[in-house]
Design a protein around this motif. Structure first.
Motif, short mmCIF file in Angstrom:
data_model
loop_
_atom_site.label_atom_id
_atom_site.label_comp_id
_atom_site.label_asym_id
_atom_site.label_seq_id
_atom_site.Cartn_x
_atom_site.Cartn_y
_atom_site.Cartn_z
N LEU A 58 0.83 -1.22 0.00
CA LEU A 58 0.00 0.00 0.00
C LEU A 58 0.86 1.27 0.00
N SER A 59 2.04 1.17 0.61
CA SER A 59 2.91 2.36 0.65
C SER A 59 3.40 2.72 -0.75
N TYR A 60 3.60 1.73 -1.62
CA TYR A 60 4.00 2.04 -3.00
C TYR A 60 2.89 2.80 -3.71
N GLU A 61 1.66 2.38 -3.40
CA GLU A 61 0.50 3.04 -4.01
C GLU A 61 0.38 4.48 -3.51
N LEU A 62 0.65 4.65 -2.21
CA LEU A 62 0.52 5.99 -1.61
C LEU A 62 1.60 6.94 -2.11
N PHE A 63 2.83 6.45 -2.17
CA PHE A 63 3.95 7.34 -2.50
C PHE A 63 4.40 7.27 -3.96
N HIS A 64 3.84 6.32 -4.73
CA HIS A 64 4.20 6.17 -6.15
C HIS A 64 5.71 6.05 -6.35
#
Ligand SMILES: C[S@@+](CC[C@H](N)C(=O)[O-])C[C@H]1O[C@@H](n2cnc3c(N)ncnc32)[C@H](O)[C@@H]1O
Length: 156
Positions: A58-64
């Motif tokens: 989810l952090s990849y999705e949040l921070f791109h």
């Protein structure tokens, strides 16, 4: 992390000491790791470890920033270092950050967690462990429940 008085010196240490490695244990979405990079810490010296892979995803999705940060984040369990992503970092860490983490466990768990933390550190002088944990001056066994009606924490 950046609110700690030691933050500036830790940042400096990461910038100057070629071999120093920082591990953010129980990093959840790893926002503090991204802040270190934003403040100039070399990415290749930073690692985050989190028990739940979905938080990392989810952090990849949040921070791109999956492409950049993926190699720095490992799925790891401090109670099972040899069989998780923490294995390759054991005994290599100079600076370990653990916040809102050790207090998740009961007394025996906290002792085991601290043994795990020590096992992550380089066996030499000068290692740093920092973070903030909640506690009470008089030890009791507690269970925290969130009261959804008024959003208070209840201590039982
Ligand atoms: C309360 S959160 C704190 C998150 C972050 N450190 C902060 O201060 O915002 C605790 C985190 O530790 C992770 N965690 C729990 N047990 C763990 C374990 N055995 N090894 C690694 N991470 C763990 C949880 O999944 C959760 O993301």
């Amino acid at each position: 992390m950046s609110r700690f008085p030691e933050y500036a010196s830790i940042l400096e240490r990461l910038k100057l000491n070629e071999d120093d490695i920082l591990l953010y244990l129980g990093c959840c979405f790893g926002q503090d790791l991204r802040k270190l990079v934003f403040d100039g810490a070399p990415l290749e010296k930073l690692y985050g470890a989190e028990l739940r892979p979905e938080f990392i995803e989810l952090s990849y999705e949040l921070f791109h920033d999956a492409e950049k940060i993926k190699p720095r984040l490992v799925v790891g369990d401090i109670f099972d270092i040899p069989n998780t992503g923490l294995a390759s970092l054991a005994g290599r860490v100079d600076i370990l950050y653990a916040s809102a983490f050790i207090h998740l466990f009961d007394w025996d768990g906290q002792v085991a967690c601290c043994v795990g933390i020590v096992n992550m550190l380089k066996p030499k002088k000068g290692s740093i462990v920092f973070g903030r944990q909640a506690g009470r001056s008089k030890a009791i066994r507690t269970r925290n429940l969130r009261n959804h009606d008024d959003n208070r924490m209840i201590y039982m």
